[in-house]
Enzyme design. Sequence first.
Site, PDB file in Angstrom:
ATOM      1  CG  ASP A  41      -2.220   0.820   0.901  1.00 49.31           C
ATOM      2  OD1 ASP A  41      -2.172   1.700   0.017  1.00 49.31           O
ATOM      3  OD2 ASP A  41      -3.245   0.616   1.576  1.00 49.31           O
ATOM      4  CE1 TYR A  42      -0.115   7.567  -2.814  1.00 44.98           C
ATOM      5  CE2 TYR A  42       1.309   8.177  -1.010  1.00 44.98           C
ATOM      6  CZ  TYR A  42       0.721   8.470  -2.219  1.00 44.98           C
ATOM      7  OH  TYR A  42       0.970   9.672  -2.821  1.00 44.98           O
TER       8      TYR A  42
END
Length: 763
Positions: free
Chosen positions: A291-292
Site C-alpha cells: 500500500d501507499y
Amino acid sequence: MRNFRKNSFCLLLIGLSQFCLAQNIHKKNTNPANKEAFIQTLISKMTLDEKLGQLTLYTSDMSVTGPIMRDNYKQDIMSGRCGNIFNAYTPVYTRKLQDMAMQSRLKIPLLFGYDVIHGHKTIFPIPLGESCAWDTLLSEQSAKIAATEASADGLHWTYSPMVDITRDPRWGRVAEGSGEDPVLGSAIARAKVKGYQGTDLKSKESILSCVKHFALYGAPVAGRDYNTVDMSMQSMFNVYLPPYKAAIDAGAASVMSSFNEINGVPATANKWLMTDLLRKQWGFKGFVVTDYTSINEMVNHGNVANEYEAGVAALNAGIDMDMQGAVYITYLKAAVEKNEVKIADIDAAVYRILDAKWQLGLFENPYLYCDEKRAKNNIMTTEHLQAAEQTATASMVLLKNDNNLLPLKNEESIAFIGPFVKNKRDLIGNWSAAGDYTQAKSLWDAVAAKTVGKASISYALGANVTDDTLLIQKMHIQEFIDKRSAETLINEAITVASKANIIVMALGESEGMSGEAASRSAIGIPPNQMNLLKAIHALGKPIVLLLSNGRPLSLSWENEHVSAILETWFLGTQSGPAICKVLFGDENPSGKLTMSFPRSIGQVPIYYAAKNTGRPFDNNQKYTSKYLDIPNTPLYPFGFGLSYTQFNYSNLQLNQNQFKKNDTIAASVTITNTGKIDGYEIVQLYVQDLVGSSTRPLKELKKFSKVFLKAGTSKQVCFKITMDELYFYNANMERVLEPGQFKLFIGKNVNEVLETSFELIGN
Ligand code: NOJ
C-alpha cells in the site's frame, strides 16, 4: 496553427516509430509458449537499476491519496527507473507516459494502476451498499463495467476488490468492503475478480485485479484507521482470511499488502504472510504491491531502524512492488552488494511484474489500452447507467415501514427535507476516484420528474450535512455549506413541512465521513441534522427517513420515532432515480444488511457470529454477559431487510438427519410471497456446531439464495452443503471436521429463522 499541425505530425511519427521499435524488440517472444524465455531473456539484459525500476510504482500528478514523494517520475520512466504509474488515466495521458517508457533503453511498457473501486466513471453503489444486494451476478457485472470503462480510459490494473472483513463500524473503510461475513465476502470477492479480469487478460476490456488489503486491515484496534491488528490465528483462518483466499483462488493477478501490523509484524515485512501462506500454501503466482508508502512506514511501526532496513525486510518477506515510497530503488542496490538481499529474489519479483504486463499483451502492443475511440464510446453508456441503477435499486435496505407508509402514493403532498435531497456531491461516495459528482442524479431531480402534475412536492434544506467547522475544513466542503444559521434553516424546514401530509427526510453522513482516514468515535447522524429531525418530528406528521452513509449508524432514536427508514448508502451516479423508484413503489426493496447495526457505539465491535460465553445473556441474572443499560442484540441484525411484500417460510426439510464425512446435506424450505406485490427475497442458511473441541460461533452463514416470487406464489428453495463447508480451524490450528450435533437454520435474517438439527457421525 500550422506549426501546431507540424508538431503534432512529428509527434505522431515519433510515437509510431517508437511503437514499431518496441514491437521489434519484443515481437519474437510474444507467443505464449515463449513467455518464460522471453521474460528471462529480458531480465538477463536488465541492469540492477532497471530491475528495481520494474519494482517501483509512482503516482502521477493527477491525484493522490498520500504524501507526494517523487515529482521527477517522468525522468525516472525514461531512464527505466520506474516501471509502473498510478493515478494516471485517459488514453491521451497514458499514451504520453507510455511514449516516455518507449524512450527507455529496454522499452518495457508501463503498467497503469488506479483505484477503480465501485465504478470508473459510471459510479455504482459503495461496496458495502452493493454487498447488501447479496447478488454475485450484480457484483460481477459492476466489476465488468468498471473494467470496460477503466480499460477504455487507459488503465490496466485496479486496486480492487477490497475484501477486508469488518466488524467495527467506527472504521471508515467499512464502506469499501462487503461487511462482516466470510462466506458472503468470499462469494463477492470471487465475483469481483471474475468481473475485472474476465476469462482472458489479453482482452482489451479486462484489467488486473488486486485483492486488498492483505491482511486483516479490517480489524484495527478501536476501529481507528491504520491502527494495530492483534488477532488469534483461529479468528484469522476461520473468519478474516477466507475472502482473500477466495479472490486468489479465483485468479486475482495481484495482492496489496496492508498498512497494519499483524501480531507485531507489519504485513509488508511479514514473511509468514507473504511467502509461507500466500505463495507456498495458497499457491499465489501473481505479484504483491505494497500500500501507499507502506515500506517507509515500517520505520514508524518500529520493526526496523531506517528505510534501508525496511526495504530489505519487505523484499525478503516477498513484496514485489514498492508503491510510492522509492525505497527499493534507493536502497536495494546497496543491499544486494552487502548480500542482504539476493539478486535471485529481485529477479523473481521482476519476473512476476513482467509476467503481468505480458499477460495483458503490453509487450505486443504497449498502447493497447490507449484508444481514444473506446474512451469516447465505452464510458457512461446508457447500458452502463442502467446497470448502475439496477444495482443501486438492489442495494437499498428497508429498515422500518410502520403501517406500510412506503411506498408513497403519488397524490400526496410531500415535503422533502434535508441535506441529501438536492445533494449530488456525496452521492457517488468515497473512493469514486474518477467519478464526477456533477453527473450524478439527485433525489430531487428524479422526484420532480416523477411527480410532475401529480403530487405536490416542496423542499427545504433544513440543515447542512454538519456544522462542525473543523470537520467541514477537513472534508473540504466549505463551498457546499449554506451560511445561514442552523436555527434559520430549521425554521424554514418547519414552515415547509407544516404544509405537507408526509415528510421525507434525507439525512446522513457526508461521503468524507467514511472511507480512508475517516474513522468516527460517534456513529450517529450528525448532531445538527438530529436537531432538525427532532424539530420536524415534533410536528407529529409521518416521516420517511432516507439515509445516506458509508457505515452502519446507531439509529435507536430514529427507530423509535420515525415511521419508515430506508438505508440508501451512497448509491452512485444513478442514486436519485433508484431511490425515487423505491420510494414510489416502482421497485420493491430487497437488500439485506451485511453488517449488524448497533443500538449504541458502546456495543462495537458487534457481529452475529459471536460465541455463547460461559455466562450467556440472561436478563434476570446479574452475573451474565451483558450491559447494564442496553441489550446485547444489535438494533438491526445481520441479514435484516424488509420488503413491500411479506414472505412466509415453511416446511424446512433435510434429506437425512445423520450424515457421514462424504455425504452432502440437502436442505429445503418453502417460501411464500403472502403479500400483494412481487418481490425478491434473500434466503439465508446458517449452521451451528453445538460442541467443538474449540468453541464455535452461535451461527455461521453457509449459503444464501436470492429468489423472485410473484405475489401469492410459493417456491421451494434448495441448498446443498458439503462437509467441506463444516470444517474449521481448532485451537491447534488443525483444519478439522468434528462429529456431533449441529443445528441448521433457514430464514429471512440471522434471527428470524426456522430451525432443524442433524448429526454428523464417525469420520
Ligand atoms: C491507500 C489505500 O489504502 C489503498 O486502498 C489504495 O489502493 C492506495 N492508497 C492507492 O491509492
